[in-house]
Enzyme design. Structure first.
Site, mmCIF file in Angstrom:
data_model
loop_
_atom_site.group_PDB
_atom_site.id
_atom_site.type_symbol
_atom_site.label_atom_id
_atom_site.label_comp_id
_atom_site.label_asym_id
_atom_site.label_seq_id
_atom_site.Cartn_x
_atom_site.Cartn_y
_atom_site.Cartn_z
ATOM 1 N N SER A 209 0.826 -1.210 0.000
ATOM 2 C CA SER A 209 0.000 0.000 0.000
ATOM 3 C C SER A 209 0.857 1.256 0.000
ATOM 4 O O SER A 209 0.538 2.244 -0.668
ATOM 5 C CB SER A 209 -0.947 0.000 1.211
ATOM 6 O OG SER A 209 -0.215 0.046 2.429
ATOM 7 N N ARG A 213 0.405 3.518 -3.389
ATOM 8 C CA ARG A 213 -0.214 4.837 -3.159
ATOM 9 C C ARG A 213 0.663 5.939 -3.742
ATOM 10 O O ARG A 213 0.183 6.816 -4.462
ATOM 11 C CB ARG A 213 -0.443 5.068 -1.669
ATOM 12 C CG ARG A 213 -1.121 6.408 -1.367
ATOM 13 C CD ARG A 213 -1.217 6.658 0.121
ATOM 14 N NE ARG A 213 -2.080 5.684 0.779
ATOM 15 C CZ ARG A 213 -1.641 4.685 1.533
ATOM 16 N NH1 ARG A 213 -0.337 4.509 1.714
ATOM 17 N NH2 ARG A 213 -2.490 3.852 2.092
ATOM 18 N N ASN A 217 -0.382 7.952 -7.384
ATOM 19 C CA ASN A 217 -0.635 9.398 -7.391
ATOM 20 C C ASN A 217 0.353 10.140 -8.275
ATOM 21 O O ASN A 217 -0.023 11.047 -9.024
ATOM 22 C CB ASN A 217 -0.580 9.943 -5.963
ATOM 23 C CG ASN A 217 -1.860 9.707 -5.201
ATOM 24 O OD1 ASN A 217 -2.819 10.455 -5.314
ATOM 25 N ND2 ASN A 217 -1.883 8.639 -4.408
#
Length: 273
Positions: A209, A213, A217
């Site tokens: 994660s 993440r 982004n």
């Protein structure tokens, strides 16, 4: 590579392809000349541009903070010293509010993560065609300048944090205590298979994660800059300036989130459950 001389798909593919060096099935050890060749080099190929920019920005961070530390004054500080001290105090406040144990490694680690990731993210603010164009004039086919848009870089950082999580979990609780948490939490020893599955998945999800993440982004932000660069010149300025200003918040927030989650995970590794 200018957007006006190639098709849209070629332009996008060019900007999303790393400068890859590896063992090609036909060409042997070489740099990839196309996105297809880069993909064919397989797992053991190295993205040279990711390594170059990430290490270079790490050296810049080390040099700058070291230079300020050596010239620090107790009198009226300069603007650079003020700025560096503000960053250090910001990171230190977050560490003190989250991490309630004694460990001299955590604050420097958090500072390194925050500043290094911020610098890598900030390369997204460099106009999308500048550095690849210069590289192209030097005969370099590809040049991605934002290391955090390469999932290999974000996974590398995340699994380094994961290694520290496991290390401190074992150091603080012992091997038996660490394995006991995996096997007997949260539902007791009679549910050992379920506990083990739940805890192992939760443990492995932490680095995944963290990496995805940050990568997701930054990759999305890079893609928007690429799409803007394909528009007519006057529209580029109308869209790119507001997006760049907004993107400053994104690159800072992503560095902050990675830092905070690292502190949280290491704090959990020091706690008995």
């Amino acid at each position: 590579m200018a957007s006006g001389t190639v098709s849209s798909s070629e332009y996008i593919s060019h900007h999303l392809t790393n400068l890859t060096f590896g063992n090609h099935p036909e060409n042997g050890l070489s740099f990839a000349h196309t996105a297809v060749e880069a993909a064919e080099m397989g797992f053991w190929a190295i993205n040279v541009d990711t390594m170059l920019w990430s290490i270079g920005l790490g050296v810049l961070f080390t040099w700058l903070f070291s230079k300020v530390a050596k010239s620090v004054t107790s009198g009226v500080p300069g603007s650079t010293q003020n700025f560096i001290e503000t960053i250090i105090e910001f990171v230190d406040d977050n560490v003190n509010s989250i991490f309630n144990h004694k460990n001299a490694v955590i604050a420097p680690l958090a500072l390194t993560i925050f500043v290094w990731i911020f610098l890598m993210n900030a390369m997204d603010l460099v106009p999308i065609d500048w550095i690849p164009y210069i590289a192209g004039q030097m005969g370099i086919h590809f040049m991605k300048v934002v290391p955090t848009t390469d999932v290999n870089a974000t996974l590398g950082m995340a699994f380094s944090v994961f290694g520290l999580i496991v290390y401190y979990s074992i150091k603080m609780k012992g091997v038996g205590g660490f394995l006991g948490e995996l096997a007997f939490q949260p539902m007791g020893k009679w549910m050992l298979p379920f506990n083990l599955f739940l805890e192992v998945v939760g443990l492995l999800a932490k680095p995944v994660s963290l990496a995805l993440r940050l990568f997701g982004n930054m990759y999305a932000g890079e893609m928007i800059f690429i799409l803007i660069a394909m528009l007519p010149f006057w529209i580029q300025w109308v869209l790119s300036v507001p997006w760049a200003i907004f993107h400053i918040l994104i690159i800072t927030l992503q560095a902050f989130i990675f830092m905070v989650l690292t502190i949280v995970y290491l704090a959990m590794a020091h706690e008995e459950h």
